[in-house]
Write an enzyme that holds these catalytic residues in place. Sequence first.
Site, PDB file in Angstrom:
ATOM      1  N   ARG A   8      -1.320  15.257  42.041  1.00 62.24           N
ATOM      2  CA  ARG A   8      -0.429  15.635  40.938  1.00 62.24           C
ATOM      3  C   ARG A   8       0.932  16.033  41.508  1.00 62.24           C
ATOM      4  NH1 ARG A   8      -3.432  20.200  42.398  1.00 62.24           N
ATOM      5  NH2 ARG A   8      -2.069  21.866  43.112  1.00 62.24           N
ATOM      6  N   HIS A  55      -0.337  26.810  56.405  1.00 57.69           N
ATOM      7  CA  HIS A  55      -0.614  25.745  55.436  1.00 57.69           C
ATOM      8  C   HIS A  55       0.663  24.907  55.309  1.00 57.69           C
ATOM      9  CE1 HIS A  55      -2.013  24.283  51.293  1.00 57.69           C
ATOM     10  NE2 HIS A  55      -0.780  23.874  51.404  1.00 57.69           N
ATOM     11  N   GLU A  73      -2.381  17.853  52.148  1.00 60.35           N
ATOM     12  CA  GLU A  73      -2.399  19.203  52.733  1.00 60.35           C
ATOM     13  C   GLU A  73      -2.996  19.208  54.128  1.00 60.35           C
ATOM     14  OE1 GLU A  73      -3.115  21.827  48.657  1.00 60.35           O
ATOM     15  OE2 GLU A  73      -4.491  22.041  50.328  1.00 60.35           O
ATOM     16  N   LYS A 118     -13.679  15.910  47.956  1.00 58.46           N
ATOM     17  CA  LYS A 118     -13.155  16.256  49.285  1.00 58.46           C
ATOM     18  C   LYS A 118     -13.936  15.579  50.411  1.00 58.46           C
ATOM     19  CE  LYS A 118     -10.763  18.852  46.684  1.00 58.46           C
ATOM     20  NZ  LYS A 118      -9.453  18.401  46.247  1.00 58.46           N
ATOM     21  N   LYS A 134     -15.114  22.975  61.187  1.00 52.57           N
ATOM     22  CA  LYS A 134     -14.771  24.043  62.129  1.00 52.57           C
ATOM     23  C   LYS A 134     -13.791  24.956  61.398  1.00 52.57           C
ATOM     24  CE  LYS A 134     -13.992  25.707  66.433  1.00 52.57           C
ATOM     25  NZ  LYS A 134     -15.125  26.328  67.142  1.00 52.57           N
TER      26      LYS A 134
HETATM   27  C1  MV4 Z   1      -9.776  26.031  55.830  1.00 57.49           C
HETATM   28  C2  MV4 Z   1      -9.419  27.199  56.531  1.00 57.49           C
HETATM   29  C3  MV4 Z   1      -9.788  27.284  57.858  1.00 57.49           C
HETATM   30  N1  MV4 Z   1     -10.475  26.281  58.433  1.00 57.49           N
HETATM   31  N2  MV4 Z   1     -10.453  25.056  56.458  1.00 57.49           N
HETATM   32  C4  MV4 Z   1      -8.232  27.394  51.532  1.00 57.49           C
HETATM   33  C5  MV4 Z   1      -7.822  26.572  50.372  1.00 57.49           C
HETATM   34  C6  MV4 Z   1      -8.244  25.184  50.663  1.00 57.49           C
HETATM   35  N3  MV4 Z   1      -7.203  24.282  50.266  1.00 57.49           N
HETATM   36  C7  MV4 Z   1      -8.518  25.148  52.113  1.00 57.49           C
HETATM   37  N4  MV4 Z   1      -8.504  26.501  52.590  1.00 57.49           N
HETATM   38  C8  MV4 Z   1      -8.781  26.797  53.876  1.00 57.49           C
HETATM   39  N5  MV4 Z   1      -9.442  25.831  54.553  1.00 57.49           N
HETATM   40  C9  MV4 Z   1     -10.795  25.194  57.727  1.00 57.49           C
HETATM   41  N6  MV4 Z   1     -11.472  24.221  58.327  1.00 57.49           N
HETATM   42  C10 MV4 Z   1      -8.714  28.186  55.852  1.00 57.49           C
HETATM   43  C11 MV4 Z   1      -8.397  28.000  54.511  1.00 57.49           C
HETATM   44  C12 MV4 Z   1      -7.667  29.076  53.899  1.00 57.49           C
HETATM   45  C13 MV4 Z   1      -6.352  28.898  53.480  1.00 57.49           C
HETATM   46  C14 MV4 Z   1      -5.708  27.677  53.600  1.00 57.49           C
HETATM   47  C15 MV4 Z   1      -4.419  27.526  53.196  1.00 57.49           C
HETATM   48  C16 MV4 Z   1      -3.745  28.598  52.638  1.00 57.49           C
HETATM   49  C17 MV4 Z   1      -4.362  29.819  52.496  1.00 57.49           C
HETATM   50  C18 MV4 Z   1      -5.665  29.985  52.904  1.00 57.49           C
HETATM   51  C19 MV4 Z   1      -6.280  31.224  52.762  1.00 57.49           C
HETATM   52  C20 MV4 Z   1      -7.570  31.374  53.159  1.00 57.49           C
HETATM   53  C21 MV4 Z   1      -8.265  30.305  53.712  1.00 57.49           C
END
Ligand code: MV4
Length: 447
Positions: free
Chosen positions: A292, A208, A275, A116, A201
């Site tokens: 994938r 998402h 994403e 990442k 941050k």
């Molecule tokens: C984050 C975020 C807030 N700020 N990054 C969770 C899974 C991973 N793919 C990235 N994730 C997150 N990254 C920053 N800078 C919040 C999450 C996150 C989240 C993201 C997408 C879908 C559900 C989530 C649930 C909790 C936290």
Amino acid sequence: MFSRILIANRGEIALRIIRACHELGIEAVAVFSEADRGAPYLETADEAICIGPATPAKSYLNIPAIISAAEVADVDAIHPGYGFLAENAHFAEICQECGITFIGPDAKSMRMLGDKVQARLVAQKARVPLVPGSEGELKDEAEAIKLANKIGYPVILKAAAGGGGRGMRVAHNDISLHKAFAAARAEAEAAFKNGALYLEKYIVEPRHVEVQVMADKSGNAVHFYERDCTIQRRHQKLIEESPCPVLDEKTREELCRSALRLVHEAKYHNAATVEFLLDRDKNFYFIEVNTRIQVEHPVTELVTGQDLIKWQIQIAAGNPLTLRQRDIKHTGVAMECRINAEDPARNFAPCPGPIHRFIVPGGPGVRVDTHLAQGSVVSPYYDSMVAKLIVHQPTREQAIATMKRALREFRIEPIKTTIPACLKILSHNLFVKNQVDTSFIERHMSS
Ligand code: MV4
């Protein structure tokens, strides 16, 4: 073109890939564990080979057993599906060394984007909007604290080798960051044997959103628009839809173009999902790339009318993408509910067991992807997903109505499933009004 493909996976995605092979005139070789012996979907394959015991490490993750099966069956290529070996660069390398085409990106781009920290650097080079944060890996805690004070709290620590939510820690001040740093490093070290961390941050209450892209081996790439996967529980998606219901056309165009710049920069080929997080002001920020095909790909197939698995196979065979971006049209609204054998009343605990009644919905606008039938047994060894119910309608309101109708038609007995939970979400006023974020389930569905 290939004449025979081995599918290094099980369940609904194995069946989905067998179907794509057959439509392309390719023979499909399935592999199965002792737990899956006799499963009805295996009969659709041209050949099925046992690769070991139920435990994934001894079968679906067992590289020597899978390569042996591929040699015995004399296949030209291996499709890894999702999960298991799909993002294992070592496996992709071994396939190549054995003269078998891995249906996916090459090991090098998989490794690069799977890290990442490196993926962020690639995104930055491609001028893709990033969450403000560290450039490269964090050296130590002192660097993390300095950076957090520069960009402002809250911040999130993530593992370079993580993804899908594992090994993340949020911090609101220097003291909590001090604790989070040690915890995140230890967790990353234990889970991934790689303690490398980076910092971003923390985006509060995001949505998402992910972009589906496909690139061929000659450097042509197209996108298939976005999916909104905001409805998740503990990083397990429950409902996905396309289009993202809160994006305006201009932002959407920028989002999709950003994803394309990233795959070009990475010299990537085959399917990828880029994403992003979308904040309340509709700013989007890159977070990671999945190298994938994903569980929720049918949502994109319904709104674009394209077969993504067939494209994966054609691209892996070296054929060019014969699609131009302007030929890919997005029509209507598609929505997917994942039906899992889980008991929402027992904190979504897996509910494996035999299925005595299995009545699948149908009718206009309904697609069901499942490998199960009446008399099937949901194995405790694997993922609890029993079906994907996907609908396609002209509007979101109609898609929700069709989804509710189809969920009510579905009969899966006597095991507990997430069907009632999906119905509850679909009737929730905040979901209907597009006022959800990634904490929706925890906040509004815990009862
Ligand atoms: C984050 C975020 C807030 N700020 N990054 C969770 C899974 C991973 N793919 C990235 N994730 C997150 N990254 C920053 N800078 C919040 C999450 C996150 C989240 C993201 C997408 C879908 C559900 C989530 C649930 C909790 C936290």
